[in-house]
Design a protein around this motif. Structure first.
Motif, mmCIF file in Angstrom:
data_model
loop_
_atom_site.group_PDB
_atom_site.id
_atom_site.type_symbol
_atom_site.label_atom_id
_atom_site.label_comp_id
_atom_site.label_asym_id
_atom_site.label_seq_id
_atom_site.Cartn_x
_atom_site.Cartn_y
_atom_site.Cartn_z
ATOM 1 N N VAL A 149 0.832 -1.215 0.000
ATOM 2 C CA VAL A 149 0.000 0.000 0.000
ATOM 3 C C VAL A 149 0.862 1.259 0.000
ATOM 4 N N HIS A 150 0.598 2.166 -0.953
ATOM 5 C CA HIS A 150 1.231 3.489 -0.906
ATOM 6 C C HIS A 150 0.135 4.546 -0.977
ATOM 7 N N GLY A 151 0.376 5.697 -0.377
ATOM 8 C CA GLY A 151 -0.632 6.755 -0.412
ATOM 9 C C GLY A 151 -1.894 6.337 0.320
ATOM 10 N N ALA A 152 -3.028 6.793 -0.188
ATOM 11 C CA ALA A 152 -4.293 6.561 0.502
ATOM 12 C C ALA A 152 -4.839 5.154 0.273
ATOM 13 N N CYS A 153 -5.429 4.598 1.320
ATOM 14 C CA CYS A 153 -6.146 3.321 1.236
ATOM 15 C C CYS A 153 -7.456 3.542 1.982
ATOM 16 N N ILE A 154 -8.490 3.870 1.209
ATOM 17 C CA ILE A 154 -9.725 4.380 1.801
ATOM 18 C C ILE A 154 -10.887 3.409 1.582
ATOM 19 N N GLY A 155 -11.755 3.303 2.581
ATOM 20 C CA GLY A 155 -13.020 2.573 2.428
ATOM 21 C C GLY A 155 -12.830 1.162 1.918
ATOM 22 N N GLY A 156 -13.283 0.921 0.681
ATOM 23 C CA GLY A 156 -13.157 -0.407 0.069
ATOM 24 C C GLY A 156 -11.737 -0.931 0.096
ATOM 25 N N GLY A 157 -10.755 -0.023 0.065
ATOM 26 C CA GLY A 157 -9.352 -0.425 0.121
ATOM 27 C C GLY A 157 -9.011 -1.140 1.418
ATOM 28 N N VAL A 158 -9.593 -0.650 2.520
ATOM 29 C CA VAL A 158 -9.356 -1.287 3.824
ATOM 30 C C VAL A 158 -10.019 -2.671 3.842
ATOM 31 N N ASN A 159 -11.208 -2.765 3.261
ATOM 32 C CA ASN A 159 -11.869 -4.071 3.140
ATOM 33 C C ASN A 159 -10.988 -5.040 2.351
ATOM 34 N N LEU A 160 -10.368 -4.526 1.290
ATOM 35 C CA LEU A 160 -9.519 -5.363 0.442
ATOM 36 C C LEU A 160 -8.289 -5.851 1.209
ATOM 37 N N ILE A 161 -7.539 -4.921 1.801
ATOM 38 C CA ILE A 161 -6.276 -5.342 2.430
ATOM 39 C C ILE A 161 -6.504 -6.213 3.662
ATOM 40 N N SER A 162 -7.678 -6.044 4.301
ATOM 41 C CA SER A 162 -7.917 -6.870 5.497
ATOM 42 C C SER A 162 -8.150 -8.337 5.120
ATOM 43 N N ALA A 163 -8.424 -8.594 3.833
ATOM 44 C CA ALA A 163 -8.580 -9.984 3.369
ATOM 45 C C ALA A 163 -7.262 -10.544 2.817
ATOM 46 N N CYS A 164 -6.190 -9.730 2.822
ATOM 47 C CA CYS A 164 -4.882 -10.205 2.362
ATOM 48 C C CYS A 164 -4.137 -10.874 3.510
ATOM 49 N N ASP A 165 -3.104 -11.640 3.185
ATOM 50 C CA ASP A 165 -2.384 -12.411 4.208
ATOM 51 C C ASP A 165 -1.275 -11.612 4.884
#
Length: 327
Positions: A166-182
């Motif tokens: 992740v670089h820069g902003a990780c907003i809304g749906g982005g947080v949903n996405l990364i929380s499903a990563c390992d």
């Protein structure tokens, strides 16, 4: 006998070493991979470096057995449009079946990771739900939400480890996405925001379910979800949301690809079995998860990969020098 990694040294020591050697002599003669196929494969992979074309994603084979999935709408700050919600599912279902891929890196093109859901394009989907009455509208809305949840659940269903960079902003749906990563890495200018309460809804595609498992403090998770405040990189690291922070995107991508290569060089039977059991144990009581693990390994321990790995330890080879069969 000794040598190899920490665990390997113990394993190969003394009597165990002798037993293993006997096993290996008997069984490994069968497992020498022909080198012709390796040459053919490298010719094929060159053709395959740029894989399926998607509207919202770019997929490339960046290292041996490593795929890079890039959120690819830089001019729209990688906002998540209808194509994205659909293509993520297609893309990761394919990756799950791709025996040439052992690890995946996911990042964002352009100035930031993602600005989250594309409100311009997606707002109407939820506000104008079809249906003759409230019950039917609700029924259709529920089906739609379940569909959107799958967009990130595929990251967990895919048995290959997925690393978010992740670089820069990780907003809304982005947080949903990364929380499903390992695994999650970020740059020092990265920041995270559970944005949903600011636009009048409770986050419904995974953040509220997965963040409490990713961050040690329930209090912090609740605070972030109730206030939609920004979580900056240093705090993201100290609370455990990310495991490393980097100077800039280039350094992060290099480290992320290196990590993916390390993972990809291990036995796919071992790595993918590990991911599946880690997720199972997250979602089940310990006794159930132990039982599942025993049932899993009653077949998986019968893999040739264990013998190959043990032999590599005794020959003081690194995992990268072992050729494991495709999975």
């Amino acid at each position: 006998g000794g040598g190899g990694g920490g665990g390997g040294g113990v394993m190969a020591a003394g009597g165990a070493g002798a037993v293993l050697r006997g096993l290996l002599r008997r069984r490994l003669s069968v497992y020498h991979a022909p080198c012709v196929s390796a040459r053919l494969m490298s010719a094929q992979t060159k053709k395959q470096d740029a894989l399926d074309s998607y509207e919202s994603l770019k997929v490339e084979r960046v290292r041996e057995k490593v795929l890079h999935v890039e959120l690819n709408r830089p001019e729209k700050r990688n906002a998540m449009n209808a194509a994205f919600w659909r293509e993520m599912v297609e893309c990761f279902n394919k990756i799950a079946q791709d025996s040439e891929c052992h690890a995946v890196v996911i990042s964002g093109a352009g100035k930031m990771f993602t600005s989250g859901i594309d409100l311009v394009e997606m707002g109407s989907v939820f506000m104008m739900m079809e249906g003759e009455d409230t019950a039917r509208k609700a029924w259709n809305l529920r089906r739609k939400i379940r569909e959107y949840q799958e967009t990130f659940t595929v990251l967990e269903k895919c048995p290959k480890p997925v690393i978010a960079a992740v670089h820069g902003a990780c907003i809304g749906g982005g947080v949903n996405l990364i929380s499903a990563c390992d695994i999650r890495y970020c740059t020092q200018d990265a920041w995270f925001q559970v944005k949903e309460v600011d636009i009048g809804l409770a986050a419904d595609v995974g953040a509220l379910q997965r963040l409490p498992h990713a961050i040690g403090s329930r209090s912090l998770v609740n605070e972030l979800a109730f206030t939609a405040r920004k979580l900056m990189a240093p705090e993201a690291e100290s609370c455990g949301l990310v495991s490393r922070v980097f100077q800039d995107k280039e350094a992060m991508m290099q480290a992320t690809f290196d990590l993916a290569v390390e993972i990809a060089s291990r036995s796919p039977v071992a790595v993918q079995g590990t991911k599946i059991n880690l997720l199972y144990s997250r979602d089940h009581p310990v006794p159930d998860a132990l039982k599942y693990m025993a049932t899993w390994n009653m077949s998986m321990l019968q893999t040739e990969d264990i013998l190959k790995s043990a032999q590599a330890v005794m020959e003081k080879k690194t995992p990268k020098e072992v050729v494991y069969s495709k999975l």
